[in-house]
Design a protein around this motif. Structure first.
Motif, PDB file in Angstrom:
ATOM      1  N   TYR A  28       8.746   7.880  -7.459  1.00  0.00           N
ATOM      2  CA  TYR A  28       7.872   6.729  -7.681  1.00  0.00           C
ATOM      3  C   TYR A  28       8.659   5.439  -7.480  1.00  0.00           C
ATOM      4  CZ  TYR A  28       4.885  10.277  -9.751  1.00  0.00           C
ATOM      5  OH  TYR A  28       4.124  11.403  -9.941  1.00  0.00           O
ATOM      6  N   ASP A  29       7.920   4.373  -7.216  1.00  0.00           N
ATOM      7  CA  ASP A  29       8.526   3.054  -7.031  1.00  0.00           C
ATOM      8  C   ASP A  29       8.308   2.143  -8.230  1.00  0.00           C
ATOM      9  OD1 ASP A  29       9.248   3.525  -4.184  1.00  0.00           O
ATOM     10  OD2 ASP A  29       7.074   3.623  -3.945  1.00  0.00           O
TER      11      ASP A  29
ATOM     12  N   ASN B 215       8.363  14.384  -8.418  1.00  0.00           N
ATOM     13  CA  ASN B 215       7.825  13.347  -7.543  1.00  0.00           C
ATOM     14  C   ASN B 215       8.653  12.076  -7.641  1.00  0.00           C
ATOM     15  OD1 ASN B 215       4.946  14.603  -6.852  1.00  0.00           O
ATOM     16  ND2 ASN B 215       5.265  14.861  -9.053  1.00  0.00           N
TER      17      ASN B 215
ATOM     18  N   LEU C 217       3.371   5.318 -11.031  1.00  0.00           N
ATOM     19  CA  LEU C 217       3.056   6.280 -12.082  1.00  0.00           C
ATOM     20  C   LEU C 217       2.461   5.493 -13.244  1.00  0.00           C
ATOM     21  CD1 LEU C 217       3.072   9.103 -13.308  1.00  0.00           C
ATOM     22  CD2 LEU C 217       5.434   8.698 -14.048  1.00  0.00           C
TER      23      LEU C 217
ATOM     24  N   LEU D  46      -2.230  -1.886  -4.569  1.00  0.00           N
ATOM     25  CA  LEU D  46      -1.476  -0.688  -4.949  1.00  0.00           C
ATOM     26  C   LEU D  46      -2.465   0.480  -5.065  1.00  0.00           C
ATOM     27  CD1 LEU D  46       0.043  -3.280  -6.458  1.00  0.00           C
ATOM     28  CD2 LEU D  46       1.531  -1.462  -7.197  1.00  0.00           C
TER      29      LEU D  46
ATOM     30  N   GLN E 167       0.812  -1.216   0.000  1.00  0.00           N
ATOM     31  CA  GLN E 167       0.000   0.000   0.000  1.00  0.00           C
ATOM     32  C   GLN E 167       0.852   1.276   0.000  1.00  0.00           C
ATOM     33  OE1 GLN E 167      -3.126  -0.057   2.925  1.00  0.00           O
ATOM     34  NE2 GLN E 167      -3.851  -2.070   2.303  1.00  0.00           N
ATOM     35  N   ASP E 168       2.149   1.144   0.243  1.00  0.00           N
ATOM     36  CA  ASP E 168       3.041   2.300   0.219  1.00  0.00           C
ATOM     37  C   ASP E 168       3.719   2.506  -1.132  1.00  0.00           C
ATOM     38  OD1 ASP E 168       2.503   2.923   2.846  1.00  0.00           O
ATOM     39  OD2 ASP E 168       4.188   1.762   3.643  1.00  0.00           O
TER      40      ASP E 168
ATOM     41  N   ARG F 196       4.444   3.639  -4.677  1.00  0.00           N
ATOM     42  CA  ARG F 196       3.982   4.773  -5.481  1.00  0.00           C
ATOM     43  C   ARG F 196       4.105   4.424  -6.965  1.00  0.00           C
ATOM     44  NH1 ARG F 196       8.450   8.269  -2.577  1.00  0.00           N
ATOM     45  NH2 ARG F 196       9.433   6.282  -3.140  1.00  0.00           N
TER      46      ARG F 196
ATOM     47  N   LYS G 113      -1.563   3.968  -4.209  1.00  0.00           N
ATOM     48  CA  LYS G 113      -0.958   5.283  -4.470  1.00  0.00           C
ATOM     49  C   LYS G 113      -0.582   5.379  -5.947  1.00  0.00           C
ATOM     50  CE  LYS G 113       0.822   5.968   0.217  1.00  0.00           C
ATOM     51  NZ  LYS G 113       2.021   6.223   1.047  1.00  0.00           N
ATOM     52  N   ILE G 114      -1.575   5.737  -6.760  1.00  0.00           N
ATOM     53  CA  ILE G 114      -1.398   5.754  -8.212  1.00  0.00           C
ATOM     54  C   ILE G 114      -1.603   7.163  -8.744  1.00  0.00           C
ATOM     55  CG2 ILE G 114      -2.238   4.870 -10.411  1.00  0.00           C
ATOM     56  CD1 ILE G 114      -3.110   2.335  -8.951  1.00  0.00           C
ATOM     57  N   THR G 115      -0.600   7.649  -9.466  1.00  0.00           N
ATOM     58  CA  THR G 115      -0.682   8.936 -10.159  1.00  0.00           C
ATOM     59  C   THR G 115      -0.808   8.653 -11.646  1.00  0.00           C
ATOM     60  OG1 THR G 115       0.724   9.994  -8.492  1.00  0.00           O
ATOM     61  CG2 THR G 115       0.473  11.130 -10.606  1.00  0.00           C
TER      62      THR G 115
END
Length: 265
Positions: free
Chosen positions: A190-191, A188, A148, A169, A143-144, A146, A171-173
């Motif tokens: 991202y992972d 930003n 894109l 998942l 849940q952590d 990130r 945290k989605i941009t």
């Protein structure tokens, strides 16, 4: 949470041919699916979609009043069925005619005639879409992570986001193309990047080369989602820095396996 079985699924079949419809109904019943509503025209399908909810809508390609793509677009904005899985069943084989469906977030493209295995895979994709199952990673709290997500198709982004959300998942941009993604990467961290290949201006390959050669996040795993993974111009795409390739339609179980490899190694 109790697992969903094929017998739990409610299906709308949209098929104008009596012969084809009977074949598909029998195939569905062979998978223990009994909740089947059969619409024999585009207008009849619209009426059912307004009045009832379905877990899966399986549609032929062409009708006198419209196409399956028109129907899909209506499904996605309907009150009762905007989260329904959509499957195309068609004898169409030309890539240019199927491309929009691949970009639109369908769970499967079934040929006519299709095999028992084809239908089994499509039903499993539907069940996976309806059954959230969080990834259990050794090195990350899922849940952590990130993400894109880059795709010029809103329907495709919505479908991919849903699959990723189901896996935990959150945290989605989103970016509508590679150019916007590059701007987001400047400000930003991202992972994981999940990107389409075909996009206007800056495509997925160009985005990948930017990340690997110019970005401060050159190490980030990149999953490329494409409907063209068998084309010769993609043969060497991994040499540009893509960590994994995934075909459209975006299949939940295959994506889950890829994410384990990308995030837990």
């Amino acid at each position: 949470m109790m697992s969903i079985q094929p017998s739990d699924l409610s299906i709308l079949l949209v098929e104008p041919s009596d012969t084809q419809g009977k074949i598909i109904v029998n195939q569905l019943r062979s998978h223990e699916i009994s909740q089947i509503t059969w619409a024999k025209s585009y207008d009849e399908a619209q009426e059912f979609i307004v009045r009832h909810h379905f877990d899966l809508i399986a549609s032929a390609m062409y009708f006198e009043q419209g196409t399956a793509l028109d129907l899909l677009k209506q499904v996605k904005v309907s009150d009762k069925n905007n989260d329904s899985a959509f499957m195309l069943v068609s004898s169409e084989y030309k890539r240019e005619h199927l491309e929009e469906f691949k970009q639109s977030g369908v769970v499967a493209l079934l040929p006519k005639p299709f095999t028992h295995e084809h239908l089994h895979a499509a039903i499993n994709n539907t069940i996976d879409l309806l059954s959230p199952e969080e990834l259990e990673l050794e090195y990350f709290d899922v849940q952590d992570i990130r993400v894109l997500l880059v795709d010029d198709s809103k329907l495709a982004r919505n479908h991919i986001r849903r699959v990723l959300n189901n896996l935990g998942l959150l945290k989605i941009t989103e970016a509508v193309d590679g150019s916007e993604a590059i701007s987001l990467l400047a400000d930003n961290m991202y992972d994981l990047i999940v990107t389409d290949f075909n996009m206007p201006e800056v495509d997925g390959r160009e985005l990948t080369k930017f990340v690997r050669e110019q970005s401060q996040q050159s190490h980030i795993p990149i999953l490329m989602v494409t409907s063209e993974s068998k084309d010769t111009h993609l043969a060497n795409i991994e040499q540009d820095g893509v960590n994994a390739l995934c075909d459209k339609p975006f299949e939940p179980q295959f994506v889950k396996q890829l994410l384990y490899k990308l995030l837990d190694n």
